[in-house]
Design a protein around this motif. Structure first.
Motif, short mmCIF file in Angstrom:
data_model
loop_
_atom_site.label_atom_id
_atom_site.label_comp_id
_atom_site.label_asym_id
_atom_site.label_seq_id
_atom_site.Cartn_x
_atom_site.Cartn_y
_atom_site.Cartn_z
N ASP A 116 0.79 -1.28 -0.09
CA ASP A 116 -0.14 0.09 0.11
C ASP A 116 0.99 1.06 0.04
N LEU A 117 0.37 2.30 0.12
CA LEU A 117 1.20 3.68 -0.01
C LEU A 117 1.27 3.98 1.48
N ILE A 138 0.02 9.21 -5.68
CA ILE A 138 -0.79 8.53 -6.69
C ILE A 138 0.18 7.34 -7.28
N ALA A 139 -0.11 6.15 -6.98
CA ALA A 139 1.00 5.11 -7.66
C ALA A 139 0.27 3.70 -7.56
N ARG A 153 -10.24 -9.06 -8.50
CA ARG A 153 -9.45 -8.09 -8.08
C ARG A 153 -8.06 -8.26 -8.54
N MET A 154 -7.35 -7.02 -9.05
CA MET A 154 -6.14 -6.98 -9.57
C MET A 154 -4.97 -7.18 -8.74
N ARG A 155 -3.95 -7.69 -9.22
CA ARG A 155 -2.62 -7.78 -8.43
C ARG A 155 -1.79 -6.74 -8.47
N GLU A 156 -2.06 -5.82 -9.58
CA GLU A 156 -1.18 -4.33 -9.65
C GLU A 156 -2.51 -3.40 -9.74
N PHE A 157 -2.73 -2.54 -8.82
CA PHE A 157 -3.63 -1.60 -9.08
C PHE A 157 -3.23 -0.18 -8.54
N TYR A 158 -3.89 0.71 -8.70
CA TYR A 158 -3.62 2.27 -8.35
C TYR A 158 -4.24 2.58 -6.98
N GLN A 159 -3.48 3.18 -6.31
CA GLN A 159 -4.09 3.91 -5.02
C GLN A 159 -3.72 5.38 -5.04
N CYS A 160 -4.76 6.03 -4.42
CA CYS A 160 -4.49 7.55 -4.52
C CYS A 160 -4.83 8.18 -3.16
#
Lengths: 533, 533
Positions: A116-117, A138-139, A153-160
């Protein structure tokens, strides 16, 4: 195709098995690559995808809208590495730690992709001895979820994420975070949402006052967390059967967690609750929530808020206010439209947020005062933050704007430079088109021309159309040698309109005039689209 | 500290060893984490770094400038996963394959972090059966370089690529790529650069005509590639001693690779070279270069170009035009300023590009017509592209703008909302500041206030200063209850100026008026800075 592959068929829609042609190789390499000269799937790894075309335009617009919002609130952005030392991540995610992607041990440090971020942010704050910061990030984050477990659910996805770190007066940054959450969603055309609020100190106080032992508080909390997906009866059963609570304790809890409404109404309920009067944790939380009630009124966002005692939030690290924005828009198809209509009508009133229950959160967060301390020898920096579920928001926008999106071009070309002519001695004006396009570029105008020496008229119009150009600049066989070009507005359906004949030296002015008439509101296409959702 | 750690001291400058406080854990977890309750370095992994503060502002400005440029040329952006199936990357990077980061085999597919953006682009084009696209991609790539080998090269760094894929007329997209390279650099305030050009077909033709056997062409090419770092004598020795070429072959090659100048001058030299007359490859390349000469004139960029027969470029996959932009700005400190001054004076003339040799390239690329075919059963899509060395460009800008950057704020706050007062009954106007700030946010104005119930005046001015605010809105103890606030321009050094007293309802208009006077050029701070480099 195995079932595992089938589940990911969507992600690999464009895949075709191909035979790999062996590339030019050094001798040492070619021995290796011979072994690999076999069929393999040409696709992205499981749970990942390429972003392109209109999806990319929407995504960029969503990120742009949120970035402006964050800057409006004094936020600065940071960027951390995509992988961290493994020990930084260890022990932060409880059972979910098994979803962490590790990099291969190729000698040297052990590292893992970020999960996570928030943890990288806490590491960053501690690392740089920062005492206060409003940061946004945002990454992409990485979770090795099994498709079977999570349905797409994706294994690579964006959080903001937007977070405020620092020692400040009670509930002041917290209320600004709620304001940002509200503005973030309305700024993206999403108005039919509720932000459910609760407070960890109140929740813990309720559990204690109802007779849950201190050691059991977290596990009872995680049972309550399931109320957005399961009915009370199921949650009660989990408390009694699996988690060994007396039935009367569960029933007492049940009286509380069914309560929700405006902050002031729920505060009245809590203040009158006899069993909480001697519970310090609950009283502290109640005090903080009544401070918050004032502030959210000052920000004018109380209509979007619902104080909901059933909200528990999964993560261990929250210490105060917690919240989750839900929208009817992502509800199951059977009642989605109905709910959406209802929500549109009633968005000005606080309603029973349970209608939105189970439809998935589109933003969530809370206060976590002790996470930075885990990295800085116990020196705590209090933090509060919000994470927008941008991929879910993206899907909502895409569904709502499906029709308008058809017309949207993925490039931002404004002008297409063409040559008209033919016959004997016609050279296609390639150099001349380059010179004219060059003039437009110098004036900052997005322009293209066809990469053909002798282009035909139809293909130039097709390319102009595909590029989304609003204006054509036409070099006529007879006109251009006289120092003149035609400037024509495209897409008006009027083929007989030959455009204005202007001198080459007046070209830029003419084009700028037409473009500003066409875009009088000063908005680009996608911004206009978001505003009219 | 080991020497390896020392090399990375810069990257880990902010690191301090800390004792990790054990987080709240489930029983199963706490057993594990006990083992980890020991000192560890709080830092980012080797070869990676955090981006923050002013560095982030510059980086965003660089990316923003290049993105606008790419869109001006009709480019669309895509995003591919940070890791690819390992077999996609295998066999594309020759000896450098050992630098690829692998993800741990945790069951399922074998994957690796991307090494560049070009191979994922080719995979994307093949995967989606795209016949033409102008795409840009700004993203991080990963190389497990050893610090000892590379002196501070990062393991995670940005690339910024623009590529044109599709079947087009000879040299048309190639010349636009050169135009984009030129505009990209000048748009970032870098004017003292040369783009060295060469053509793989000419280079191969020269080697063949000088007597190199076909099988040896690539290895002789890679010897020539070292001419930017080594003198001719060393390269000749490598050809003769290590690569077994007769000395007379090396000498013949030497006559060619020392030649550089304008495209037309070098074309004249090549056309007159007797030994090339019967070489098909060279003649084909010469023909293409003379077409290019026309087009770069149409784009007005010939002054930045130098046809340089010593340019070879390392990668195997190039098939036509190759190029590399070099600048004196990154030359060793001893002669950097001298070269920079010289370059500034002479930027209008083509000069001997050898002056720029060895100072490091800031952008590079070429034509690669066969890479997509490796993924699509041999169906080739010709491509040509440029990759900007954004991290090197970033360093140049940072060095040149060091002084101006001191004043730059990392947040983009425009207005700081304050309360003045004190004494008996003074409540600090917190809710009132929230309401006023809320009005400014609604008008799209970036605004902050201090998160304190009763803030002191000094601290509010300090925070306003730190935030980079240009205007203060002041709620006075006596004035605000009368419906009035003060609007004061900050940083004018005039403390006696109390600002304008305006009605609360006129606040937004007043603030907008002051901001537009302060920012008459309509540019944000960093754009103004880049334009005045």
């Amino acid at each position: 195709m195995s079932s595992e592959q089938a589940t990911h068929a969507a992600a690999a829609a464009a895949s075709t098995p191909v035979e790999k042609a062996a590339p030019a190789q050094s001798k040492k390499q070619s021995k290796k690559s011979k072994k690999q000269d076999q069929q393999f799937l040409l696709k992205t790894p499981k749970g990942t995808k390429d972003w392109a075309d209109k999806d990319m335009i929407i995504r960029e617009a969503v990120f742009g809208s949120l970035s402006s919002l964050f800057k409006r609130h004094g936020g600065v952005t940071i960027d951390t590495p995509v992988f961290e030392l493994r020990e930084i991540l260890t022990g932060k995610y409880g059972e979910d730690s098994k979803l962490i992607y590790n990099l291969e041990d190729q000698g040297g440090e052990l590292t893992s992709l970020r999960y996570d971020l928030t943890v990288p942010f806490a590491r960053f704050v501690a690392c740089n001895s920062i005492s206060n910061i409003k940061r946004f990030h945002i990454a992409k984050v990485y979770r090795r979820d099994q498709p079977a477990m999570t349905k797409g659910r994706m294994r690579e996805f964006y959080q903001c994420d937007f977070d405020i770190a620092g020692n400040y007066d009670t509930m002041v940054p917290d209320s600004e975070i709620l304001k940002i959450t509200t503005e973030g969603l309305t700024g993206l055309g999403i108005n039919d949402f509720k932000i459910k609020l609760n407070h960890r100190k109140i929740l813990d106080g309720i559990f204690q006052a109802c007779g849950v032992k201190d050691d059991d508080v977290r596990k009872i909390s995680s049972a309550v967390d399931k109320l957005d997906k399961s009915p009370w009866e199921a949650v009660k059963k989990e408390m009694v059967v699996e988690k060994n609570q007396p039935e009367e304790v569960a029933d007492k809890i049940g009286e509380f967690v069914k309560v929700n409404g405006t902050i002031r109404d729920v505060l009245t309920f809590l203040t009158n609750a006899e069993i909480l009067k001697s519970n310090d944790s609950a009283q502290k939380g109640i005090e903080e929530m009544s401070i918050l009630a004032d502030y959210v009124e000052a920000f004018g966002i109380e209509k979007h808020l619902s104080f909901d005692l059933s909200l528990a939030r999964g993560l261990d690290y929250y210490t105060g206010l917690i919240y989750e924005a839900v929208t009817a828009a992502s509800a199951p198809p059977t009642n989605a439209n109905e709910l959406k209509e209802k929500a549109k009508k009633e968005t000005k009133e606080v309603e029973d947020a349970s209608e939105y229950v189970g439809v998935g959160s589109i933003a969530a967060g809370g206060r976590y005062d002790n996470l930075v301390g885990m990295f800085s020898n116990g020196k705590s920096i209090p933090c509060v933050g919000i994470s927008f579920g941008v991929e879910r928001i993206f899907s909502i926008i895409k569904a709502r704007a499906a029709k308008q999106l058809e017309k949207l071009s993925s490039s931002q070309t404004q002008v297409f430079v063409m040559a008209f002519g033919g016959g004997e001695g016609w050279n296609g004006f390639l150099k001349e088109r380059m010179e004219v396009t060059n003039k437009l570029w110098s004036a900052g105008i997005n322009s293209e021309f066809l990469y053909k020496a002798k282009p035909n008229i139809r293909k130039q119009f097709d390319a102009a159309d595909k590029s989304g150009s609003q204006v054509a600049v036409i070099l006529g066989k007879e006109e251009y040698p006289q120092g003149q070009v035609r400037v024509k507005v495209l897409g008006q359906g009027d083929d007989s309109d030959e455009g204005d004949l202007v001198k080459v030296e007046d070209l830029v002015k003419s084009v700028e005039g037409k473009l500003s008439l066409l875009n009088r509101d000063g908005l680009d296409e996608i911004t206009r689209l978001l505003q009219n959702l």
